[in-house]
Design a protein around this motif. Structure first.
Motif, PDB file in Angstrom:
ATOM      1  N   ASP A 130       0.731  -1.289   0.019  1.00  0.00           N
ATOM      2  CA  ASP A 130      -0.161  -0.335   0.090  1.00  0.00           C
ATOM      3  C   ASP A 130       1.096   1.095  -0.123  1.00  0.00           C
TER       4      ASP A 130
ATOM      5  N   SER B 148       0.309   4.341   0.231  1.00  0.00           N
ATOM      6  CA  SER B 148      -0.149   5.451   1.113  1.00  0.00           C
ATOM      7  C   SER B 148       0.582   5.471   2.221  1.00  0.00           C
TER       8      SER B 148
ATOM      9  N   ARG C 126       1.618   8.825  -4.271  1.00  0.00           N
ATOM     10  CA  ARG C 126       0.768   8.311  -3.221  1.00  0.00           C
ATOM     11  C   ARG C 126      -0.764   8.559  -3.372  1.00  0.00           C
ATOM     12  N   VAL C 127      -1.072   9.839  -4.148  1.00  0.00           N
ATOM     13  CA  VAL C 127      -2.535  10.174  -4.305  1.00  0.00           C
ATOM     14  C   VAL C 127      -2.861   9.745  -5.424  1.00  0.00           C
TER      15      VAL C 127
ATOM     16  N   ASP D  10      -1.641   6.474  -6.510  1.00  0.00           N
ATOM     17  CA  ASP D  10      -2.228   5.308  -6.005  1.00  0.00           C
ATOM     18  C   ASP D  10      -3.542   4.972  -5.650  1.00  0.00           C
ATOM     19  N   LYS D  11      -4.059   5.969  -4.522  1.00  0.00           N
ATOM     20  CA  LYS D  11      -5.153   5.658  -4.144  1.00  0.00           C
ATOM     21  C   LYS D  11      -6.203   6.323  -5.041  1.00  0.00           C
ATOM     22  N   LEU D  12      -6.167   7.049  -6.236  1.00  0.00           N
ATOM     23  CA  LEU D  12      -7.010   7.364  -7.168  1.00  0.00           C
ATOM     24  C   LEU D  12      -7.155   6.022  -8.107  1.00  0.00           C
TER      25      LEU D  12
ATOM     26  N   ASP E 126      -6.726   2.991  -6.812  1.00  0.00           N
ATOM     27  CA  ASP E 126      -7.729   2.216  -6.263  1.00  0.00           C
ATOM     28  C   ASP E 126      -9.333   2.373  -6.453  1.00  0.00           C
ATOM     29  N   ILE E 127      -9.697   3.571  -6.433  1.00  0.00           N
ATOM     30  CA  ILE E 127     -11.073   4.085  -6.546  1.00  0.00           C
ATOM     31  C   ILE E 127     -11.404   3.639  -8.218  1.00  0.00           C
TER      32      ILE E 127
END
Length: 73
Positions: free
Chosen positions: A9, A11, A21-22, A24-26, A28-29
């Motif tokens: 992960d 993040s 990191r941002v 990576d989260k986007l 995921d979405i």
């Protein structure tokens, strides 16, 4: 338990730049919204989409995709 690189992960990797990191989260979405769209489009009968859920999730997918393009350029 054995971990693969894909299980990490990002993040929780403060040494990586915030933009990575941002993104990576986007991602995921984007992946989750794509899975939701697949579920909604493959279910029969389509009783769950009475509230326009597919349209809303598709809008989220499109917005996140555009944001990722802007951030990664």
């Amino acid at each position: 338990m054995t971990y693969k690189l894909t299980d990490l992960d990002l993040s929780f990797s403060p040494h990586l730049p915030l933009q990575e990191r941002v993104l990576d989260k986007l991602a995921d979405i984007l992946f989750a919204s794509d899975e939701i769209l697949d579920m909604l489009r493959s279910e029969h009968p389509r009783s769950f989409d009475d509230d326009g859920v597919e349209r809303c999730v598709d809008g989220i997918y499109q917005q996140v995709n555009e944001l990722m393009k802007r951030l990664s350029d």
